[in-house]
Design a protein around this motif. Structure first.
Motif, PDB file in Angstrom:
ATOM      1  N   HIS A 169       0.827  -1.201   0.000  1.00  0.00           N
ATOM      2  CA  HIS A 169       0.000   0.000   0.000  1.00  0.00           C
ATOM      3  C   HIS A 169       0.865   1.256   0.000  1.00  0.00           C
ATOM      4  O   HIS A 169       0.569   2.230  -0.713  1.00  0.00           O
ATOM      5  CB  HIS A 169      -0.924   0.002   1.212  1.00  0.00           C
ATOM      6  N   ASP A 170       1.927   1.250   0.781  1.00  0.00           N
ATOM      7  CA  ASP A 170       2.808   2.416   0.824  1.00  0.00           C
ATOM      8  C   ASP A 170       3.519   2.621  -0.514  1.00  0.00           C
ATOM      9  O   ASP A 170       3.750   3.765  -0.931  1.00  0.00           O
ATOM     10  CB  ASP A 170       3.829   2.270   1.949  1.00  0.00           C
ATOM     11  N   ALA A 171       3.866   1.530  -1.196  1.00  0.00           N
ATOM     12  CA  ALA A 171       4.493   1.649  -2.519  1.00  0.00           C
ATOM     13  C   ALA A 171       3.519   2.274  -3.513  1.00  0.00           C
ATOM     14  O   ALA A 171       3.909   3.120  -4.336  1.00  0.00           O
ATOM     15  CB  ALA A 171       4.957   0.278  -3.007  1.00  0.00           C
ATOM     16  N   LEU A 172       2.270   1.886  -3.457  1.00  0.00           N
ATOM     17  CA  LEU A 172       1.266   2.466  -4.355  1.00  0.00           C
ATOM     18  C   LEU A 172       1.076   3.957  -4.054  1.00  0.00           C
ATOM     19  O   LEU A 172       0.977   4.776  -4.979  1.00  0.00           O
ATOM     20  CB  LEU A 172      -0.058   1.722  -4.218  1.00  0.00           C
ATOM     21  N   ARG A 173       1.043   4.319  -2.784  1.00  0.00           N
ATOM     22  CA  ARG A 173       0.910   5.733  -2.428  1.00  0.00           C
ATOM     23  C   ARG A 173       2.125   6.527  -2.921  1.00  0.00           C
ATOM     24  O   ARG A 173       1.984   7.664  -3.397  1.00  0.00           O
ATOM     25  CB  ARG A 173       0.768   5.882  -0.910  1.00  0.00           C
ATOM     26  N   ARG A 174       3.296   5.945  -2.781  1.00  0.00           N
ATOM     27  CA  ARG A 174       4.522   6.609  -3.256  1.00  0.00           C
ATOM     28  C   ARG A 174       4.430   6.909  -4.744  1.00  0.00           C
ATOM     29  O   ARG A 174       4.747   8.011  -5.194  1.00  0.00           O
ATOM     30  CB  ARG A 174       5.716   5.693  -2.971  1.00  0.00           C
ATOM     31  N   GLU A 175       3.970   5.939  -5.517  1.00  0.00           N
ATOM     32  CA  GLU A 175       3.881   6.148  -6.965  1.00  0.00           C
ATOM     33  C   GLU A 175       2.786   7.139  -7.322  1.00  0.00           C
ATOM     34  O   GLU A 175       2.933   7.903  -8.285  1.00  0.00           O
ATOM     35  CB  GLU A 175       3.650   4.808  -7.667  1.00  0.00           C
ATOM     36  N   LEU A 176       1.702   7.151  -6.568  1.00  0.00           N
ATOM     37  CA  LEU A 176       0.666   8.154  -6.814  1.00  0.00           C
ATOM     38  C   LEU A 176       1.216   9.565  -6.620  1.00  0.00           C
ATOM     39  O   LEU A 176       0.853  10.485  -7.370  1.00  0.00           O
ATOM     40  CB  LEU A 176      -0.525   7.921  -5.886  1.00  0.00           C
ATOM     41  N   GLU A 177       2.077   9.746  -5.628  1.00  0.00           N
ATOM     42  CA  GLU A 177       2.671  11.068  -5.417  1.00  0.00           C
ATOM     43  C   GLU A 177       3.588  11.430  -6.573  1.00  0.00           C
ATOM     44  O   GLU A 177       3.648  12.596  -7.000  1.00  0.00           O
ATOM     45  CB  GLU A 177       3.436  11.097  -4.091  1.00  0.00           C
ATOM     46  N   ARG A 178       4.297  10.473  -7.118  1.00  0.00           N
ATOM     47  CA  ARG A 178       5.161  10.740  -8.273  1.00  0.00           C
ATOM     48  C   ARG A 178       4.321  11.079  -9.501  1.00  0.00           C
ATOM     49  O   ARG A 178       4.674  11.983 -10.273  1.00  0.00           O
ATOM     50  CB  ARG A 178       6.065   9.533  -8.533  1.00  0.00           C
ATOM     51  N   ILE A 179       3.231  10.363  -9.688  1.00  0.00           N
ATOM     52  CA  ILE A 179       2.331  10.674 -10.802  1.00  0.00           C
ATOM     53  C   ILE A 179       1.786  12.087 -10.655  1.00  0.00           C
ATOM     54  O   ILE A 179       1.678  12.837 -11.635  1.00  0.00           O
ATOM     55  CB  ILE A 179       1.191   9.631 -10.871  1.00  0.00           C
ATOM     56  N   ALA A 180       1.441  12.473  -9.423  1.00  0.00           N
ATOM     57  CA  ALA A 180       0.927  13.821  -9.186  1.00  0.00           C
ATOM     58  C   ALA A 180       1.971  14.866  -9.550  1.00  0.00           C
ATOM     59  O   ALA A 180       1.639  15.931 -10.106  1.00  0.00           O
ATOM     60  CB  ALA A 180       0.511  13.973  -7.725  1.00  0.00           C
ATOM     61  N   ARG A 181       3.236  14.587  -9.260  1.00  0.00           N
ATOM     62  CA  ARG A 181       4.305  15.543  -9.595  1.00  0.00           C
ATOM     63  C   ARG A 181       4.467  15.652 -11.111  1.00  0.00           C
ATOM     64  O   ARG A 181       4.673  16.748 -11.641  1.00  0.00           O
ATOM     65  CB  ARG A 181       5.610  15.105  -8.948  1.00  0.00           C
ATOM     66  N   VAL A 182       4.358  14.545 -11.805  1.00  0.00           N
ATOM     67  CA  VAL A 182       4.513  14.564 -13.265  1.00  0.00           C
ATOM     68  C   VAL A 182       3.379  15.331 -13.930  1.00  0.00           C
ATOM     69  O   VAL A 182       3.581  16.032 -14.930  1.00  0.00           O
ATOM     70  CB  VAL A 182       4.592  13.118 -13.811  1.00  0.00           C
ATOM     71  N   THR A 183       2.168  15.207 -13.389  1.00  0.00           N
ATOM     72  CA  THR A 183       0.994  15.812 -14.023  1.00  0.00           C
ATOM     73  C   THR A 183       0.637  17.177 -13.440  1.00  0.00           C
ATOM     74  O   THR A 183      -0.371  17.759 -13.833  1.00  0.00           O
ATOM     75  CB  THR A 183      -0.230  14.882 -13.889  1.00  0.00           C
ATOM     76  N   ALA A 184       1.465  17.694 -12.541  1.00  0.00           N
ATOM     77  CA  ALA A 184       1.177  19.009 -11.953  1.00  0.00           C
ATOM     78  C   ALA A 184       1.233  20.097 -13.025  1.00  0.00           C
ATOM     79  O   ALA A 184       2.057  20.029 -13.944  1.00  0.00           O
ATOM     80  CB  ALA A 184       2.181  19.312 -10.849  1.00  0.00           C
ATOM     81  N   PRO A 185       0.361  21.099 -12.942  1.00  0.00           N
ATOM     82  CA  PRO A 185       0.364  22.175 -13.943  1.00  0.00           C
ATOM     83  C   PRO A 185       1.693  22.916 -13.976  1.00  0.00           C
ATOM     84  O   PRO A 185       2.364  23.064 -12.947  1.00  0.00           O
ATOM     85  CB  PRO A 185      -0.760  23.111 -13.460  1.00  0.00           C
ATOM     86  N   GLY A 186       2.069  23.336 -15.176  1.00  0.00           N
ATOM     87  CA  GLY A 186       3.246  24.174 -15.312  1.00  0.00           C
ATOM     88  C   GLY A 186       4.538  23.443 -15.585  1.00  0.00           C
ATOM     89  O   GLY A 186       5.577  24.076 -15.811  1.00  0.00           O
ATOM     90  N   GLY A 187       4.503  22.121 -15.598  1.00  0.00           N
ATOM     91  CA  GLY A 187       5.711  21.362 -15.854  1.00  0.00           C
ATOM     92  C   GLY A 187       5.836  20.964 -17.314  1.00  0.00           C
ATOM     93  O   GLY A 187       5.158  21.510 -18.192  1.00  0.00           O
ATOM     94  N   ASP A 188       6.726  20.018 -17.566  1.00  0.00           N
ATOM     95  CA  ASP A 188       6.881  19.494 -18.919  1.00  0.00           C
ATOM     96  C   ASP A 188       5.608  18.771 -19.342  1.00  0.00           C
ATOM     97  O   ASP A 188       4.778  18.391 -18.509  1.00  0.00           O
ATOM     98  CB  ASP A 188       8.070  18.529 -18.980  1.00  0.00           C
ATOM     99  N   ASP A 189       5.463  18.551 -20.647  1.00  0.00           N
ATOM    100  CA  ASP A 189       4.301  17.830 -21.168  1.00  0.00           C
ATOM    101  C   ASP A 189       4.273  16.432 -20.554  1.00  0.00           C
ATOM    102  O   ASP A 189       5.169  15.621 -20.812  1.00  0.00           O
ATOM    103  CB  ASP A 189       4.398  17.735 -22.694  1.00  0.00           C
ATOM    104  N   PRO A 190       3.288  16.131 -19.708  1.00  0.00           N
ATOM    105  CA  PRO A 190       3.279  14.823 -19.035  1.00  0.00           C
ATOM    106  C   PRO A 190       3.148  13.662 -19.999  1.00  0.00           C
ATOM    107  O   PRO A 190       3.581  12.549 -19.694  1.00  0.00           O
ATOM    108  CB  PRO A 190       2.077  14.906 -18.086  1.00  0.00           C
TER     109      PRO A 190
END
Length: 213
Positions: free
Chosen positions: A14-35
């Motif tokens: 469960h913690d590994a899945l949460r970790r990856e969700l946070e990384r996905i959120a960073r990739v898709t955050a507004p203002g960054g590179d084209d996700p």
């Protein structure tokens, strides 16, 4: 709460899945590179999908049907099992929707952030629901033999990808938890992890644009 069954691998997953969700959120955050560009080359996205599917399918096969038979005549508890399966059923299509958005050159970029937010909300909500209600119920009605079938089925579904799965599972985990998990494994697994698997995993670029990942 204290469990009579060994729930340590469940919580690590469960913690590994949460970790990856946070990384996905960073990739898709507004203002960054084209996700879309990042996702198309992201090993992390493929591993996340693969291991989440393996985890959920193993639960669907070894937990909820068996528990349903043990909880006959307990409508409240049976409703919880139905909720677990319904939550799984909402999460899987979100992965497909994200893949579809990645392939959509017109409206895909606009939808990707919203889909990632929905995936984050649905999956984190499901993990919390499972931990607070389903795991205590499993602990109440399962014995070690029944509980061990989940791990065995998940290992079957992971198959030959264990050399990537185990380092992925333990990625960014506290050293004492890593030591506890590895300490319960055969010596040959620990040796392979230390000398080969973790080294190869460390060379992967899981999420381009996230330093060290």
């Amino acid at each position: 709460m204290a469990f009579k069954l060994d729930m340590s691998m469940m919580f690590v997953m469960h913690d590994a899945l949460r970790r990856e969700l946070e990384r996905i959120a960073r990739v898709t955050a507004p203002g960054g590179d084209d996700p879309r560009t990042i996702f198309r080359t992201a090993v992390g996205w493929e591993l996340f999908k693969s291991y989440l599917h393996a985890h959920h399918r193993a639960e669907d096969e070894t937990l909820w049907p068996v528990m349903a038979g043990l909880l006959e005549g307990r409508p409240g508890d049976l409703a919880l099992l139905d909720a677990m399966e319904a939550e799984h059923a909402r999460i899987d299509p979100l992965l497909d929707s994200i893949d579809a958005a990645l392939a959509d050159h017109e409206s895909g970029p606009a939808r990707l952030g919203e889909l990632a937010d929905t995936l984050h909300a649905e999956l984190t909500g499901h993990l919390a629901h499972e931990e607070t209600e389903a795991l205590p119920l499993i602990d109440d009605v399962f014995d070690e033999q029944k509980w061990s079938r989940l791990g065995a089925r998940q290992r079957e579904r992971i198959g030959g990808d264990v050399p990537r799965y185990l380092p992925w599972l333990l990625d960014d985990l506290e050293p004492e938890r890593v030591a506890a998990i590895l300490g319960g494994m055969p010596a040959e697994i620990r040796t392979a992890y230390d000398k080969e698997w973790s080294v190869a995993y460390g060379r992967l670029i899981l999420w381009p644009g996230i330093p060290g990942k």
